[in-house]
Design a protein around this motif. Sequence first.
Motif, PDB file in Angstrom:
ATOM      1  N   THR A 178     -65.477  42.640  -0.059  1.00  0.00           N
ATOM      2  CA  THR A 178     -65.458  43.571   1.070  1.00  0.00           C
ATOM      3  C   THR A 178     -65.074  44.963   0.587  1.00  0.00           C
ATOM      4  N   THR A 179     -65.869  45.953   0.998  1.00  0.00           N
ATOM      5  CA  THR A 179     -65.632  47.339   0.581  1.00  0.00           C
ATOM      6  C   THR A 179     -65.820  48.276   1.767  1.00  0.00           C
ATOM      7  N   ASN A 180     -64.888  49.189   1.965  1.00  0.00           N
ATOM      8  CA  ASN A 180     -65.052  50.247   2.957  1.00  0.00           C
ATOM      9  C   ASN A 180     -65.765  51.421   2.300  1.00  0.00           C
ATOM     10  N   LEU A 181     -66.736  51.973   2.993  1.00  0.00           N
ATOM     11  CA  LEU A 181     -67.485  53.092   2.440  1.00  0.00           C
ATOM     12  C   LEU A 181     -67.979  53.979   3.564  1.00  0.00           C
ATOM     13  N   GLN A 182     -68.658  55.056   3.191  1.00  0.00           N
ATOM     14  CA  GLN A 182     -69.231  55.983   4.163  1.00  0.00           C
ATOM     15  C   GLN A 182     -70.749  55.870   4.133  1.00  0.00           C
ATOM     16  N   ALA A 183     -71.354  56.018   5.291  1.00  0.00           N
ATOM     17  CA  ALA A 183     -72.806  55.893   5.391  1.00  0.00           C
ATOM     18  C   ALA A 183     -73.491  56.974   4.559  1.00  0.00           C
ATOM     19  N   HIS A 184     -74.549  56.576   3.872  1.00  0.00           N
ATOM     20  CA  HIS A 184     -75.315  57.502   3.064  1.00  0.00           C
ATOM     21  C   HIS A 184     -76.722  56.952   2.895  1.00  0.00           C
ATOM     22  N   GLY A 185     -77.643  57.832   2.566  1.00  0.00           N
ATOM     23  CA  GLY A 185     -79.010  57.434   2.245  1.00  0.00           C
ATOM     24  C   GLY A 185     -79.630  56.507   3.271  1.00  0.00           C
ATOM     25  N   GLN A 186     -80.149  55.365   2.797  1.00  0.00           N
ATOM     26  CA  GLN A 186     -80.856  54.413   3.655  1.00  0.00           C
ATOM     27  C   GLN A 186     -79.976  53.870   4.771  1.00  0.00           C
ATOM     28  N   LEU A 187     -78.660  53.783   4.542  1.00  0.00           N
ATOM     29  CA  LEU A 187     -77.775  53.205   5.545  1.00  0.00           C
ATOM     30  C   LEU A 187     -77.708  54.047   6.805  1.00  0.00           C
ATOM     31  N   THR A 188     -77.809  55.360   6.677  1.00  0.00           N
ATOM     32  CA  THR A 188     -77.766  56.212   7.872  1.00  0.00           C
ATOM     33  C   THR A 188     -78.963  55.921   8.768  1.00  0.00           C
ATOM     34  N   CYS A 189     -80.116  55.637   8.151  1.00  0.00           N
ATOM     35  CA  CYS A 189     -81.316  55.346   8.937  1.00  0.00           C
ATOM     36  C   CYS A 189     -81.263  53.944   9.542  1.00  0.00           C
TER      37      CYS A 189
END
Length: 246
Positions: free
Chosen positions: A102-113
């Motif tokens: 499990t990792t916390n991260l920020q939306a970027h690239g393909q994930l934002t779409c």
Amino acid sequence: MQSVTPRRHVIADDIRNKISTGRIKAGARLPSEAQLASRYGVSTATLRSALSVLQGEGLVEKIHGKGNFVMHPLRRITYVGGGHTLRTERSAESALHVSVRTTNLQAHGQLTCLLKVSASSPLTEFLCLTHEGKSPHSLARIYVPRDLSPTDVPAESHCGKSVEAKLAELRPPLAEVRERVCARPPTPEEAATLRISSALSVLAITRVAADRTGRVVEAALLVLPGDRTDALFTTHHMTDERTSGG
């Protein structure tokens, strides 16, 4: 003029025959590539090409730093559409187990779409790697908005069903599950993680689930090796029941 079978196929046929007849047992380590090349009287490049044929068929796996091993027959995966979990054929020899990171991260690239969020929106990633015995079986990356992520899941877990249940508790009722399925070569990272040949196609599934308000509550990227995967989609057709008035 008669065609000559390339040496790599002759070598692959010989090793394949030894595996199928039990002269080389499942789990056995093959002789070193140098030893095999000398035995068959070919260059190391030709020998590696022959092994890549067997790796593509799921008969041999190459473990970095250890060598080439005969694979145990792996259970087939049946992917069922609609957001269901993977099904596997039963096997008395070994059970499937899932490791979750499990990792916390920020939306970027393909994930934002996929999640329809702005860049840098807080997300949680669940990297799920399924094993059968010591062999990697399938790979999934699941992304959810941070507010729908359970806070009591450890960074490393070996209980995939527990994590799945916690996600389901926080997730609102689903109204739509959209899936895109394609066959493609694995990325170098996927080939290394799943210990498969880069020549073996994988079934790549992108699954996006939305609630009744239209909010995307989960996006999943699944990678299933093509040598052990079937996809099953069932369509139920509704029929009109007409009754005559009395």
